[in-house]
Motif scaffolding. Structure first.
Motif, short mmCIF file in Angstrom:
data_model
loop_
_atom_site.label_atom_id
_atom_site.label_comp_id
_atom_site.label_asym_id
_atom_site.label_seq_id
_atom_site.Cartn_x
_atom_site.Cartn_y
_atom_site.Cartn_z
N VAL A 5 -26.11 -0.09 -13.45
CA VAL A 5 -26.42 0.46 -14.79
C VAL A 5 -27.72 1.27 -14.71
O VAL A 5 -27.80 2.39 -15.21
N GLN A 6 -28.72 0.72 -14.03
CA GLN A 6 -30.00 1.44 -13.90
C GLN A 6 -29.83 2.76 -13.14
O GLN A 6 -30.37 3.78 -13.54
N TRP A 7 -29.07 2.74 -12.06
CA TRP A 7 -28.91 3.97 -11.26
C TRP A 7 -28.19 5.05 -12.05
O TRP A 7 -28.55 6.21 -12.00
N VAL A 8 -27.17 4.65 -12.78
CA VAL A 8 -26.40 5.64 -13.55
C VAL A 8 -27.28 6.22 -14.66
O VAL A 8 -27.26 7.42 -14.92
N ARG A 9 -28.09 5.39 -15.28
CA ARG A 9 -28.96 5.90 -16.37
C ARG A 9 -30.00 6.86 -15.82
O ARG A 9 -30.39 7.80 -16.48
N LYS A 10 -30.46 6.61 -14.56
CA LYS A 10 -31.51 7.47 -13.98
C LYS A 10 -30.93 8.76 -13.40
O LYS A 10 -31.64 9.71 -13.19
N ASP A 11 -29.63 8.75 -13.08
CA ASP A 11 -29.04 9.89 -12.36
C ASP A 11 -27.79 10.39 -13.09
O ASP A 11 -26.68 9.92 -12.84
N PRO A 12 -27.97 11.37 -13.98
CA PRO A 12 -26.83 11.83 -14.79
C PRO A 12 -25.77 12.56 -13.97
O PRO A 12 -24.69 12.82 -14.48
N SER A 13 -26.07 12.87 -12.68
CA SER A 13 -25.06 13.56 -11.87
C SER A 13 -23.95 12.58 -11.44
O SER A 13 -22.88 13.00 -11.02
N LEU A 14 -24.20 11.28 -11.55
CA LEU A 14 -23.16 10.31 -11.14
C LEU A 14 -22.03 10.34 -12.17
O LEU A 14 -22.28 10.19 -13.37
N ALA A 15 -20.80 10.53 -11.67
CA ALA A 15 -19.70 10.77 -12.61
C ALA A 15 -18.65 9.66 -12.59
O ALA A 15 -17.80 9.58 -13.48
N ARG A 16 -18.69 8.81 -11.54
CA ARG A 16 -17.63 7.80 -11.41
C ARG A 16 -18.21 6.62 -10.62
O ARG A 16 -19.09 6.81 -9.78
N ILE A 17 -17.68 5.44 -10.90
CA ILE A 17 -18.12 4.25 -10.15
C ILE A 17 -16.93 3.71 -9.37
O ILE A 17 -15.82 3.59 -9.91
N VAL A 18 -17.17 3.41 -8.10
CA VAL A 18 -16.11 2.89 -7.23
C VAL A 18 -16.53 1.50 -6.77
O VAL A 18 -17.57 1.35 -6.11
N ASP A 19 -15.74 0.49 -7.12
CA ASP A 19 -16.05 -0.90 -6.74
C ASP A 19 -15.16 -1.27 -5.55
O ASP A 19 -13.94 -1.37 -5.69
#
Ligand SMILES: C[S@@+](CC[C@H](N)C(=O)[O-])C[C@H]1O[C@@H](n2cnc3c(N)ncnc32)[C@H](O)[C@@H]1O
Length: 274
Positions: free
Chosen positions: A107-121
């Motif tokens: 959650v922290q990384w996505v909030r800091k980096d708006p270029s992230l578009a998808r999460i892969v688990d």
């Protein structure tokens, strides 16, 4: 009262004593949870309805399984994670509190980096990480597992908890060849060594494929360190593995960006970028 019936408070007293003698932690709470599972009541109902007559046979049957060290989460069929209730079965690893640090880190990384578009688990198991990030973040989520039985549980959890996730049955490392530079990869992979000492609840009941990763527990990380292309990566690690895992990734050319510690100061999550 028939011979098979007794007061719930008497059963709770007996069950707690037997769990204590068997060396099981938190015996009073476990007895209450077993009763709540059999009776379909909340734990507070169990606490306030001690005078109620209950059938001994069903309660004793579940108690015997717990005394044989079957994990309580499998007996109840559920475990809370990140404030959400997940179905669990012996096909999946029981979600652990330390894995909540990985969700927080994502959650922290996505909030800091708006270029992230998808999460892969990768290695989704019950889906606890994928479903929790999908709850918190407005990004598409892909969840991969090599186990079809685990994916069936994860799919039911996503549906029950109202999130849309793309599930893929595949070897997660091979799948990562198709990862995009805008994907954030999160994983709690198998990281137990073959001869590491384990509680019977884990050793005898949790799926081996979710636990073991070679002699030293680092085989999955070794494969992961060699993937191409290289997306941003957040990984849970085992107790005391931080230096070894950081060394593996750094010598493969990754940049170690961040570490997250639990409340006991143990490093639980490592974050890398290409
Ligand atoms: C430690 S469990 C984690 C489960 C869940 N993510 C959690 O945190 O509770 C690891 C999961 O990885 C899966 N797994 C093991 N090897 C895999 C592989 N090569 N590719 C994809 N999944 C794999 C297992 O089936 C298991 O569900």
């Amino acid at each position: 009262m028939s011979a098979d019936e007794l007061r719930l408070s008497d059963w709770l007293f007996e069950a707690s004593a037997r769990l204590t003698r068997a060396g099981i932690d938190s015996p009073v709470i476990e007895a209450q949870l077993l009763a709540s599972g059999v009776l379909g009541w909340s734990r507070s109902e169990v606490l306030t309805r001690g005078d109620q007559r209950v059938e001994r046979a069903l309660l004793d049957a579940l108690l015997e399984r717990r005394l044989a060290r079957e994990p309580i989460a499998y007996l109840l069929g559920r475990r809370e994670f990140f404030g959400l209730m997940f179905e669990v079965s012996p096909a999946v690893l029981i979600p652990r509190p330390e894995t909540e640090f990985l969700v927080e880190a994502a959650v922290q990384w996505v909030r800091k980096d708006p270029s992230l578009a998808r999460i892969v688990d990768v290695g989704t198991g019950s889906g606890c990480i994928a479903v929790s990030v999908a709850h918190r973040l407005p990004l598409p989520v892909v969840a991969i597992d090599v186990s079809a039985a685990a994916l069936a549980v994860a799919r039911r959890n996503a549906e029950a908890l109202g999130v849309t996730i793309e599930f893929v049955e595949a070897d997660g490392i091979a799948w990562l060849e198709s990862a995009l530079p805008t994907d954030l990869v999160v994983t709690n992979p198998p990281y137990v060594g073959f001869s590491d000492p384990l509680e019977p609840e884990i050793r005898d009941y949790e799926p081996s494929i979710a636990l073991f990763a070679g002699v030293d527990g680092l085989d999955f990380y070794r494969r992961l360190a060699r993937i191409e292309p290289r997306p941003p990566l957040l990984m849970e690690i085992g107790w005391g593995q931080d230096a070894a895992v950081a060394g593996l990734f750094e010598s493969a050319g990754w940049r170690h960006i961040e570490s997250w510690r639990d409340y006991a100061g143990i490093v639980r999550v490592l974050g890398f970028r290409p």
